[in-house]
Design an enzyme around this catalytic site. Structure first.
Site, PDB file in Angstrom:
ATOM      1  N   SER A  22       0.802  -1.242  -0.078  1.00 16.38           N
ATOM      2  CA  SER A  22      -0.116  -0.071  -0.067  1.00 16.38           C
ATOM      3  C   SER A  22       0.607   1.258  -0.177  1.00 16.38           C
ATOM      4  O   SER A  22       2.091   1.296   0.386  1.00 16.38           O
ATOM      5  CB  SER A  22      -0.993   0.061   1.332  1.00 16.38           C
ATOM      6  N   LYS A  23       0.215   2.231  -0.319  1.00  8.63           N
ATOM      7  CA  LYS A  23       0.943   3.543  -0.597  1.00  8.63           C
ATOM      8  C   LYS A  23       1.397   4.240   0.746  1.00  8.63           C
ATOM      9  O   LYS A  23       2.477   4.643   0.899  1.00  8.63           O
ATOM     10  CB  LYS A  23      -0.071   4.586  -1.121  1.00  8.63           C
TER      11      LYS A  23
END
Ligand code: GLU
Length: 489
Positions: free
Chosen positions: A254-255
């Protein structure tokens, strides 16, 4: 075996994602190995998440990686169009076909009713999903309500009510799912747009896709896709669901916890071949344990069946290490070209200069951006540094003055400006001033490069040459003298 036709189907919803490259790599390599075709399809039916620039950046990022496609929106091909938003009529037609076969049905349930249903199922801890109220509507009556009355409706897949759906994932074996657990999936939304599931299966059939190689998160949707393909009397492709890339804590990448945009990797100075090698290692290994391998070897040896099912952790340090390996393989001319294309050349750099400085910095290079960072002092003046940086370890700033002056003078008197002479001259200075090596070298290093870390001082002097070295030592000396009120002179 058929010549493979494989595809990736990214959704243009933001920055090009590293997961897209990961899945693209396996598809690409498989198609190349088997002499098949690698197709790029743009899944842009979700108009709420659509971003117009995203498609272009997906193309650019995949081309940067060298994962060229044989068919796609921008290159065309026999199954065009390759953008789902341009295939609406095909989906409409295919839905009519499913309705006619009884494999799908119209559903008139309102959002309100569905909301209540969901709430009730939650409260009773029941399986969430459509309860099938409209399954039993008379198809002709339903067609009339939809077509004549213009009643708002969706079209749903008629999942068989009993039994189970059996399919194979080639990496996991046979999978059996009770039909009771498969929702009567919406295929066509009330606005006439297809859902991902319908568009995906219709296109995979239309494109003659033989192997669907995609992220594990889609495994759960696969029974629906299999039912749909069968409803169309179409062959079911072979499925390979590749494990998701994971953050260190094993959550899906995830970012928040990792860089995921391919544009980021590029702008940070990673090489495409290093990123590809890294991504390949996430799901595959060579027989001989060699970790550094190029796309050519991967294409030659990779088989879809060999994808490993571990949970690959995305380890940036490993990528950094690999990137260094690839950087060191480049000649100065190749490196110059890469830096030029990426607009990462240090100011004032030319190819000959890069060839001279490269051996001095190459062992410490990890990214393309390091070149400007580590060699900027060579092509231009050293970056401005606080005078305090010239202070020798465990000494006063004023103590830097004799160090800089004596070493400058000693070097200025050298008959030959070569490594052994430099070394002897500086050692004499060190003994005379009764300082330790770091105390001698630190002020010199900062004076010459503006940096506290740099290659060995002898190498720096050699590559700068006598005049530039002398000028820098003199300039630094003047700053020390000024800052310490001339006390040291
Ligand atoms: N649009 C889907 C994605 O973004 C495609 C999934 C598939 O390959 O079926 O991953």
């Amino acid at each position: 075996m058929d010549v493979p036709r494989v595809r990736i189907a990214p959704s243009p919803t933001g920055d090009p994602h590293v997961g897209t490259a990961y899945v693209a790599l396996f598809n690409y390599a498989w198609a190349r190995r088997q002499g098949g075709q690698f197709i790029l399809r743009i899944d842009d039916t979700d108009r709420t998440r659509y971003q117009s620039k995203s498609e272009e950046s997906i193309f650019r990022a995949l081309r940067w990686l060298g994962l060229d496609w044989d068919e796609g929106p921008d290159v065309g091909g026999p199954c065009a169009p390759y953008r789902q938003s341009e295939r609406q009529e095909i989906y409409q037609e295919r839905v009519r076909e499913l309705l006619a076969r009884g494999a799908a049905y119209r559903c008139f349930c309102t959002a309100e009713r569905l909301g209540e249903l969901r709430q009730r199922q939650k409260e009773r801890k029941e399986h969430l999903g459509y309860d099938g109220l409209c399954r039993t509507l008379d198809p002709e009556e339903a067609a009339r309500r939809a077509d004549v009355e213009g009643e708002v409706h969706v079209v749903r897949l008629r999942v068989p009510s009993g039994g189970s759906t059996v399919f194979r994932d080639e990496l996991r074996g046979e999978i059996t799912v009770a039909n009771a657990e498969i929702d009567d999936q919406v295929l066509m939304k009330s606005d006439g747009f297809p859902t991902y599931h319908l568009a995906n299966v219709v296109d995979d059939i239309a494109f003659g896709i033989t192997e669907v190689v995609r992220a594990e998160e889609w495994l759960i949707s696969t029974p629906k896709h299999v039912l749909l393909a069968r409803a169309f009397d179409a062959p079911v492709p072979r499925y390979f669901h590749v494990p998701l890339l994971r953050n260190r804590d094993h959550s899906k990448i995830s970012k928040r916890k990792n860089p995921v945009s391919l544009d980021w990797f590029r702008s940070e100075g990673y090489l495409p071949e290093a990123l590809l090698n890294f991504l390949a290692l996430m799901g595959w290994g060579t027989g001989d344990g060699e970790e550094v391998f190029g796309l050519d070897r991967f294409e030659r040896e990779f088989r879809l069946e060999d994808i490993s099912l571990g949970a690959p952790v995305f380890d940036l340090e490993k990528l950094e290490w690999l990137n260094g390996q690839y950087l060191r393989k480049l000649t100065a001319a190749e490196l110059y070209e890469r830096l030029r294309i990426e607009k990462m050349l240090p100011a004032g750099a030319d190819e000959a200069g890069l060839a001279r400085i490269l051996p001095v910095i190459v062992e410490r290079l990890h990214r393309l951006t390091d070149v400007a960072e580590m060699a900027g002092w060579y092509f231009g003046e050293p970056a401005h540094f606080p005078v305090g940086d010239l202070c020798p370890p465990k000494q006063q700033l004023a103590d830097a003055a004799p160090i800089l002056r004596e070493s400058r003078n000693a070097l200025a008197h050298l008959a030959r400006f070569d490594a052994p002479s430099i070394e002897t001259a500086l050692e004499d200075v060190r003994v005379r001033l009764e300082v330790k090596k770091p105390q001698l070298f630190m002020p010199m290093r900062v004076a010459l490069t503006g940096r506290k870390d740099s290659p060995g001082i002898h190498e720096v002097l050699l590559v700068l040459g006598p005049e530039r070295s002398e000028a820098r030592l003199t300039a630094a000396l003047a700053r020390v003298e000024e800052a310490s009120g001339g006390a040291a002179s």
